[in-house]
Design a protein around this motif. Structure first.
Motif, PDB file in Angstrom:
ATOM      1  N   ASP A 267       0.811  -1.222   0.000  1.00  0.00           N
ATOM      2  CA  ASP A 267       0.000   0.000   0.000  1.00  0.00           C
ATOM      3  C   ASP A 267       0.844   1.271   0.000  1.00  0.00           C
ATOM      4  OD1 ASP A 267       1.065  -0.253   2.446  1.00  0.00           O
ATOM      5  OD2 ASP A 267      -0.813  -0.165   3.562  1.00  0.00           O
ATOM      6  N   GLN A 268       2.073   1.183  -0.545  1.00  0.00           N
ATOM      7  CA  GLN A 268       2.856   2.421  -0.678  1.00  0.00           C
ATOM      8  C   GLN A 268       3.522   2.500  -2.051  1.00  0.00           C
ATOM      9  OE1 GLN A 268       6.668   2.710   1.475  1.00  0.00           O
ATOM     10  NE2 GLN A 268       6.175   0.790   2.505  1.00  0.00           N
ATOM     11  N   LEU A 269       4.045   3.679  -2.373  1.00  0.00           N
ATOM     12  CA  LEU A 269       4.758   3.868  -3.646  1.00  0.00           C
ATOM     13  C   LEU A 269       6.254   3.846  -3.386  1.00  0.00           C
ATOM     14  CD1 LEU A 269       2.915   6.838  -5.428  1.00  0.00           C
ATOM     15  CD2 LEU A 269       2.633   4.390  -5.807  1.00  0.00           C
ATOM     16  N   PHE A 270       7.021   3.492  -4.426  1.00  0.00           N
ATOM     17  CA  PHE A 270       8.474   3.693  -4.335  1.00  0.00           C
ATOM     18  C   PHE A 270       8.981   4.248  -5.659  1.00  0.00           C
ATOM     19  CE2 PHE A 270      10.340  -0.013  -6.573  1.00  0.00           C
ATOM     20  CZ  PHE A 270       9.260  -0.885  -6.635  1.00  0.00           C
ATOM     21  N   ALA A 271      10.147   4.905  -5.563  1.00  0.00           N
ATOM     22  CA  ALA A 271      10.696   5.586  -6.727  1.00  0.00           C
ATOM     23  C   ALA A 271      11.975   4.938  -7.227  1.00  0.00           C
ATOM     24  CB  ALA A 271      10.980   7.050  -6.383  1.00  0.00           C
ATOM     25  N   ASN A 272      12.627   4.147  -6.356  1.00  0.00           N
ATOM     26  CA  ASN A 272      13.945   3.621  -6.720  1.00  0.00           C
ATOM     27  C   ASN A 272      14.067   2.114  -6.601  1.00  0.00           C
ATOM     28  OD1 ASN A 272      16.085   5.511  -7.415  1.00  0.00           O
ATOM     29  ND2 ASN A 272      15.468   6.523  -5.529  1.00  0.00           N
ATOM     30  N   VAL A 273      13.837   1.595  -5.396  1.00  0.00           N
ATOM     31  CA  VAL A 273      14.224   0.199  -5.166  1.00  0.00           C
ATOM     32  C   VAL A 273      13.459  -0.425  -4.006  1.00  0.00           C
ATOM     33  CG1 VAL A 273      16.151   0.859  -3.631  1.00  0.00           C
ATOM     34  CG2 VAL A 273      16.239  -1.315  -4.851  1.00  0.00           C
ATOM     35  N   VAL A 274      13.173  -1.710  -4.187  1.00  0.00           N
ATOM     36  CA  VAL A 274      12.705  -2.534  -3.068  1.00  0.00           C
ATOM     37  C   VAL A 274      13.682  -3.699  -2.941  1.00  0.00           C
ATOM     38  CG1 VAL A 274      10.936  -4.165  -2.300  1.00  0.00           C
ATOM     39  CG2 VAL A 274      10.270  -1.954  -3.208  1.00  0.00           C
ATOM     40  N   ALA A 275      14.128  -3.979  -1.726  1.00  0.00           N
ATOM     41  CA  ALA A 275      14.980  -5.142  -1.501  1.00  0.00           C
ATOM     42  C   ALA A 275      14.318  -6.018  -0.448  1.00  0.00           C
ATOM     43  CB  ALA A 275      16.361  -4.695  -1.025  1.00  0.00           C
ATOM     44  N   ALA A 276      14.450  -7.341  -0.611  1.00  0.00           N
ATOM     45  CA  ALA A 276      13.865  -8.268   0.360  1.00  0.00           C
ATOM     46  C   ALA A 276      14.904  -9.322   0.719  1.00  0.00           C
ATOM     47  CB  ALA A 276      12.628  -8.941  -0.231  1.00  0.00           C
ATOM     48  N   GLY A 277      14.894  -9.759   1.976  1.00  0.00           N
ATOM     49  CA  GLY A 277      15.846 -10.779   2.394  1.00  0.00           C
ATOM     50  C   GLY A 277      16.622 -10.299   3.611  1.00  0.00           C
TER      51      GLY A 277
ATOM     52  N   GLY B  40      13.823 -20.642  -3.984  1.00  0.00           N
ATOM     53  CA  GLY B  40      15.130 -21.062  -3.481  1.00  0.00           C
ATOM     54  C   GLY B  40      15.576 -20.207  -2.316  1.00  0.00           C
ATOM     55  N   GLN B  41      16.840 -20.432  -1.928  1.00  0.00           N
ATOM     56  CA  GLN B  41      17.440 -19.685  -0.818  1.00  0.00           C
ATOM     57  C   GLN B  41      18.193 -18.496  -1.384  1.00  0.00           C
ATOM     58  OE1 GLN B  41      17.666 -20.575   2.640  1.00  0.00           O
ATOM     59  NE2 GLN B  41      15.988 -21.979   2.155  1.00  0.00           N
ATOM     60  N   ALA B  42      17.945 -17.326  -0.853  1.00  0.00           N
ATOM     61  CA  ALA B  42      18.654 -16.137  -1.340  1.00  0.00           C
ATOM     62  C   ALA B  42      18.846 -15.152  -0.200  1.00  0.00           C
ATOM     63  CB  ALA B  42      17.871 -15.488  -2.471  1.00  0.00           C
ATOM     64  N   PRO B  43      20.040 -14.558  -0.099  1.00  0.00           N
ATOM     65  CA  PRO B  43      20.230 -13.532   0.927  1.00  0.00           C
ATOM     66  C   PRO B  43      19.555 -12.219   0.563  1.00  0.00           C
ATOM     67  CG  PRO B  43      22.279 -13.871  -0.283  1.00  0.00           C
ATOM     68  CD  PRO B  43      21.286 -14.857  -0.816  1.00  0.00           C
ATOM     69  N   ILE B  44      19.349 -12.002  -0.763  1.00  0.00           N
ATOM     70  CA  ILE B  44      18.702 -10.744  -1.141  1.00  0.00           C
ATOM     71  C   ILE B  44      18.047 -10.835  -2.518  1.00  0.00           C
ATOM     72  CG2 ILE B  44      20.762  -9.646  -2.189  1.00  0.00           C
ATOM     73  CD1 ILE B  44      19.758  -7.019  -0.730  1.00  0.00           C
ATOM     74  N   PHE B  45      16.879 -10.187  -2.614  1.00  0.00           N
ATOM     75  CA  PHE B  45      16.237  -9.938  -3.907  1.00  0.00           C
ATOM     76  C   PHE B  45      16.085  -8.427  -4.032  1.00  0.00           C
ATOM     77  CE2 PHE B  45      12.230  -8.724  -5.949  1.00  0.00           C
ATOM     78  CZ  PHE B  45      12.553  -9.081  -7.244  1.00  0.00           C
ATOM     79  N   ILE B  46      16.394  -7.909  -5.224  1.00  0.00           N
ATOM     80  CA  ILE B  46      16.296  -6.465  -5.450  1.00  0.00           C
ATOM     81  C   ILE B  46      15.397  -6.211  -6.651  1.00  0.00           C
ATOM     82  CG2 ILE B  46      17.581  -4.382  -6.130  1.00  0.00           C
ATOM     83  CD1 ILE B  46      20.066  -5.696  -4.849  1.00  0.00           C
ATOM     84  N   ALA B  47      14.446  -5.296  -6.504  1.00  0.00           N
ATOM     85  CA  ALA B  47      13.673  -4.827  -7.666  1.00  0.00           C
ATOM     86  C   ALA B  47      13.991  -3.354  -7.839  1.00  0.00           C
ATOM     87  CB  ALA B  47      12.183  -5.026  -7.442  1.00  0.00           C
ATOM     88  N   ALA B  48      14.625  -3.012  -8.972  1.00  0.00           N
ATOM     89  CA  ALA B  48      15.070  -1.636  -9.196  1.00  0.00           C
ATOM     90  C   ALA B  48      14.214  -0.975 -10.271  1.00  0.00           C
ATOM     91  CB  ALA B  48      16.535  -1.624  -9.617  1.00  0.00           C
TER      92      ALA B  48
ATOM     93  N   GLY C 248      14.444  -7.039 -11.865  1.00  0.00           N
ATOM     94  CA  GLY C 248      14.609  -7.927 -10.713  1.00  0.00           C
ATOM     95  C   GLY C 248      15.965  -8.626 -10.715  1.00  0.00           C
ATOM     96  N   PHE C 249      16.602  -8.654  -9.548  1.00  0.00           N
ATOM     97  CA  PHE C 249      17.891  -9.359  -9.375  1.00  0.00           C
ATOM     98  C   PHE C 249      17.745 -10.311  -8.196  1.00  0.00           C
ATOM     99  CE2 PHE C 249      18.790  -5.266 -11.204  1.00  0.00           C
ATOM    100  CZ  PHE C 249      19.833  -5.467 -12.099  1.00  0.00           C
ATOM    101  N   ILE C 250      17.850 -11.603  -8.464  1.00  0.00           N
ATOM    102  CA  ILE C 250      17.864 -12.563  -7.359  1.00  0.00           C
ATOM    103  C   ILE C 250      19.330 -12.963  -7.160  1.00  0.00           C
ATOM    104  CG2 ILE C 250      17.020 -14.768  -6.482  1.00  0.00           C
ATOM    105  CD1 ILE C 250      14.882 -14.594  -8.795  1.00  0.00           C
ATOM    106  N   VAL C 251      19.855 -12.622  -5.999  1.00  0.00           N
ATOM    107  CA  VAL C 251      21.249 -12.975  -5.714  1.00  0.00           C
ATOM    108  C   VAL C 251      21.204 -14.228  -4.845  1.00  0.00           C
ATOM    109  CG1 VAL C 251      23.398 -12.193  -4.690  1.00  0.00           C
ATOM    110  CG2 VAL C 251      21.861 -10.527  -5.742  1.00  0.00           C
ATOM    111  N   HIS C 252      21.763 -15.327  -5.340  1.00  0.00           N
ATOM    112  CA  HIS C 252      21.680 -16.557  -4.554  1.00  0.00           C
ATOM    113  C   HIS C 252      23.065 -17.168  -4.362  1.00  0.00           C
ATOM    114  CE1 HIS C 252      21.702 -18.576  -8.523  1.00  0.00           C
ATOM    115  NE2 HIS C 252      20.856 -17.629  -8.867  1.00  0.00           N
TER     116      HIS C 252
END
Ligand SMILES: Nc1ncnc2c1ncn2[C@@H]1O[C@H](COP(=O)(O)OP(=O)(O)OP(=O)(O)O)[C@@H](O)[C@H]1O
Length: 299
Positions: free
Chosen positions: A130-140, A189-197, A221-225
């Protein structure tokens, strides 16, 4: 007369914010012909509420003076608004990804002169829950670490502050189990970080997503595994060289929607600030806002 609202975080920019404010007011009134209303933030969400009132009162322009945190809060005032004012950005933070991506000068005095530019660029935003972003979301787990990078380290080390915290976290080697659905398929899978830019510049690394342009209508999207301490170094070099997406432990895709879920409690980071827990749904909002950019900004 045209109406401009200036939203300023007086605590940003090493005490100089209010000095820049006077210059912004002068330029908007004298050179650009605006009637100017100034709102100073005192706490979290003030910038969002000010921007909501600018939309409701049909202002022509909103200028955000502050760091990426202030900008993020400001653009969240545009959420679900039928009238969205043009946006001007005076970057006073330590990273300033949005300004970097749009070639808005990082020198505040030069950025202020940009406010008279007649060039507007329609820029994508995206929604995360329920929010906007302008640059990046990262998860993990690594995303959570990025939220804890101190302002002091950011000022001292710039983008490398994130790298430093990242290496510390990876030594603890905590990957999370992620399920990532996008327009082209599903990854588990297992990942320390996912980034959506949304833009090329993430955490001050202007090369993280070199293919991401602010108006391509896509999430990158970048899935770093399988990242361990040793190949973190090679991933770090790839990041600096702008070919992270080609690294053997990185999966890259573009998409208009992305859903990230986990069976574990996983935190996120949105535009450099702590974000919601997983699951998250991301949706691109193409050409959502018009931003004033320098006359000579290359496309
Ligand atoms: N008057 C204020 N004093 C202290 N904090 C404020 C004030 N007004 C707003 N804030 C909070 O400060 C947060 C960070 O602001 P901002 O991003 O502008 O500066 P910054 O931390 O210098 O930037 P950066 O994160 O790039 O270093 C905002 O998200 C906001 O919630």
């Amino acid at each position: 007369m045209k109406q401009a609202m200036v939203i300023i975080n007086p605590s940003s920019g090493k005490e100089l914010a209010l000095e820049y404010l006077r210059k912004v007011e002068d330029v908007l009134r004298e050179k650009a012909g605006y009637d100017v209303v100034v709102n100073e933030t005192t706490k979290e969400l003030d910038a969002t509420n000010f921007c909501i009132s600018a939309c409701e009162d049909k202002f022509d322009l909103v200028v955000s003076i502050g760091g990426d945190g202030t900008l993020h809060e400001t653009i969240n005032g545009l959420l679900d608004q039928p009238h969205r004012p043009k946006l001007g950005v005076i970057p006073l933070g330590t990273v300033n990804d949005f300004a970097r991506a749009l070639h808005i000068p990082l020198d505040p005095d030069q950025a202020i002169t940009t406010l008279t530019s007649s060039r507007l660029r329609r820029v994508d935003m995206a929604r995360v829950n329920d929010q906007l972003f302008a640059n990046v979301v990262a998860a993990g787990s690594l995303a959570d670490t990025l939220s804890s990078v101190t302002s002091e380290d950011k000022s001292k080390l710039g983008a490398l502050a994130y790298f430093k915290e990242g290496i510390k976290e990876l030594l603890g080697n905590s990957a999370a189990s992620l399920t990532i659905e996008h327009d082209g398929g599903k990854w588990e899978g297992q990942a320390p970080i996912f980034i959506a830019a949304l833009t090329n510049s993430v955490g001050g690394f202007e090369n993280l997503a070199p293919d991401a342009s602010v108006d391509d209508g896509l999430l990158h999207g970048f899935i770093v595994h399988d990242l361990n301490f040793f190949n973190t170094l090679t991933a770090g070099f790839s990041l600096l060289l702008g070919n992270l997406k080609d690294h053997k432990d990185v999966e890259y895709f573009t998409s208009r929607h992305i859903r990230v879920a986990s069976t574990e409690d996983v935190k996120t980071n949105v535009d450099g600030e702590p974000g919601p827990m997983l699951p998250i749904d991301l949706h691109i909002l193409p050409s959502h806002v018009q931003v004033i950019v320098p006359e000579d900004e290359e496309k």
